[in-house]
Design a protein around this motif. Structure first.
Motif, short mmCIF file in Angstrom:
data_model
loop_
_atom_site.label_atom_id
_atom_site.label_comp_id
_atom_site.label_asym_id
_atom_site.label_seq_id
_atom_site.Cartn_x
_atom_site.Cartn_y
_atom_site.Cartn_z
N GLY A 1 0.78 -1.23 0.00
CA GLY A 1 0.00 0.00 0.00
C GLY A 1 0.81 1.28 0.00
N LEU A 2 2.10 1.21 -0.37
CA LEU A 2 2.96 2.39 -0.37
C LEU A 2 3.62 2.55 -1.73
CD1 LEU A 2 4.65 1.76 3.09
CD2 LEU A 2 2.78 3.36 2.60
N THR A 3 3.90 3.79 -2.12
CA THR A 3 4.54 4.04 -3.41
C THR A 3 5.42 5.27 -3.33
OG1 THR A 3 4.14 4.19 -5.80
CG2 THR A 3 2.68 5.46 -4.37
N ASN A 4 6.18 5.51 -4.42
CA ASN A 4 7.06 6.68 -4.49
C ASN A 4 7.33 7.13 -5.92
OD1 ASN A 4 8.67 4.52 -5.24
ND2 ASN A 4 10.42 5.09 -3.96
N THR B 1 7.28 7.84 2.42
CA THR B 1 6.71 7.57 1.09
C THR B 1 5.32 8.21 1.04
OG1 THR B 1 5.75 5.47 1.85
CG2 THR B 1 7.96 5.38 0.90
N VAL B 2 4.54 7.83 0.04
CA VAL B 2 3.13 8.21 0.00
C VAL B 2 2.29 6.94 -0.05
CG1 VAL B 2 3.54 10.44 -1.08
CG2 VAL B 2 3.19 8.44 -2.52
N ASN B 3 1.00 7.11 0.20
CA ASN B 3 0.13 5.93 0.13
C ASN B 3 -0.21 5.61 -1.33
OD1 ASN B 3 -1.66 7.99 -0.47
ND2 ASN B 3 -3.23 7.33 0.98
N TRP C 1 -1.76 8.36 -3.61
CA TRP C 1 -1.06 9.64 -3.60
C TRP C 1 -1.84 10.73 -2.86
CZ3 TRP C 1 3.87 10.68 -5.50
CH2 TRP C 1 4.48 9.61 -6.17
N SER C 2 -2.60 10.36 -1.86
CA SER C 2 -3.35 11.36 -1.10
C SER C 2 -2.71 11.67 0.25
CB SER C 2 -4.79 10.88 -0.87
OG SER C 2 -4.81 9.70 -0.09
N ARG C 3 -1.91 10.73 0.81
CA ARG C 3 -1.36 10.90 2.15
C ARG C 3 0.13 10.59 2.16
NH1 ARG C 3 -4.81 13.71 4.88
NH2 ARG C 3 -3.82 12.99 6.83
N ASP D 1 0.38 7.63 9.44
CA ASP D 1 0.04 8.74 8.56
C ASP D 1 0.64 10.04 9.09
OD1 ASP D 1 -1.84 11.11 7.80
OD2 ASP D 1 -2.39 9.53 6.39
N ILE D 2 1.28 10.81 8.19
CA ILE D 2 1.85 12.10 8.58
C ILE D 2 0.92 13.24 8.24
CG2 ILE D 2 3.73 13.72 8.13
CD1 ILE D 2 5.58 11.40 7.73
N GLY D 3 0.26 13.16 7.08
CA GLY D 3 -0.62 14.23 6.65
C GLY D 3 -0.90 14.14 5.17
#
Length: 279
Positions: free
Chosen positions: A212-215, A238-240, A243-245, A260-262
């Motif tokens: 569930g993670l990507t870059n 990374t991002v989820n 690409w929303s979080r 989650d950071i934001g």
């Protein structure tokens, strides 16, 4: 202290050496909470060797080729050769320094499908190795590590299918056990799996993974990820998957724990987060 790990390359319009350039930042080694970093353009370079030492001081891709039609980084040009610049010194500080450039030429069935070589210490000896994405035209990408003698001493398995790629994140002692771990996203557009590996006894061993993670987005010449240390130990950023979080991940007792950071800002990307200006 934050560590930025995003890398870019410009679109290519002709088969010219050095036309594709990358700003590459990576973690070399960690001392306490400090990540020592390097930065270069169109290749990377480091300080010279100490007395009695053989050290990689730079690396670059050459021999652009169109023999692989993936184009995941925004153009149809990859590379067929890796140059590794090495310095050798005698036992005393007054000894002469010899400089050698080693050439690694891939067979027609392979390419370097990458932005720029990374000089990362992955063995924990404070000397860098060269870390690259090496792709087999039929079997897809692998993460490959080259040493100061020009040999490939460790690599992950190829993904197993053509047009399948991986995006490196960084290297650091992620869990404080004294060993360096290497992180990347396996198939950032499809599987979206964070994988963490460690070099032990001359081989890469996978120690953890999380989905569930990507870059990376197809066609972009930038890898959006990095490793930061804001005082609580290293975190992979990374991002989820959509690409929303923005997501921070830690390696704890052999497991990846993410939080989650934001919200992800497509304009700022991860600049503030990797600089520890956003938690």
């Amino acid at each position: 202290m934050g560590l930025r790990g995003m890398a870019r390359r410009r679109p290519l319009r002709a088969l010219r050496p050095c036309a594709r350039r990358a700003a590459q930042i990576g973690c070399l080694w960690q001392i306490g909470c400090l990540c020592l970093c390097l930065m270069g353009f169109g290749g990377v370079a480091l300080a010279g060797a100490a007395p009695g030492e053989t050290r990689i001081v730079g690396a670059e891709f050459t021999s652009p080729t169109r023999r692989y039609d993936h184009g995941v980084l925004g153009d149809a040009v990859e590379f067929g050769r890796l140059l590794i610049h090495v310095e050798n010194t005698g036992a005393s500080a007054a000894a002469a320094v010899s400089r050698t450039t080693l050439s690694v030429t891939l067979p027609p069935s392979r390419v370097f499908e990458d932005l720029a070589p990374r000089l990362w210490d992955v063995t924990g000896d404070a000397l860098p190795e060269v870390v690259v994405i090496e792709t087999d035209l039929a079997a897809g990408a692998q993460l490959a590590i080259y040493s100061a003698d020009g040999g490939k001493f460790a690599a992950t398995p190829h993904i197993g299918r053509s047009h399948r790629w991986l995006a490196p994140i960084g290297a650091a002692d992620l869990d404080g056990d004294g060993f360096i771990e290497i992180a990347y996203i396996d198939r950032p557009h499809l599987a979206r799996v964070l994988r963490i590996w460690r070099v032990r006894d001359g081989q890469l061993q996978q120690i953890a993974s999380a989905t569930g993670l990507t870059n990376h987005k197809i066609g972009e010449a930038v890898i959006t990820s990095g490793i930061r240390d804001c005082g609580q130990g290293p975190e992979i950023v990374t991002v989820n998957g959509n690409w929303s979080r923005v997501v921070a991940s830690r390696l704890v007792k052999g497991e990846i724990r993410s939080h989650d950071i934001g919200a992800f800002d497509p304009h700022l990307r991860l600049t503030a987060v990797l600089a520890c200006r956003s938690q």
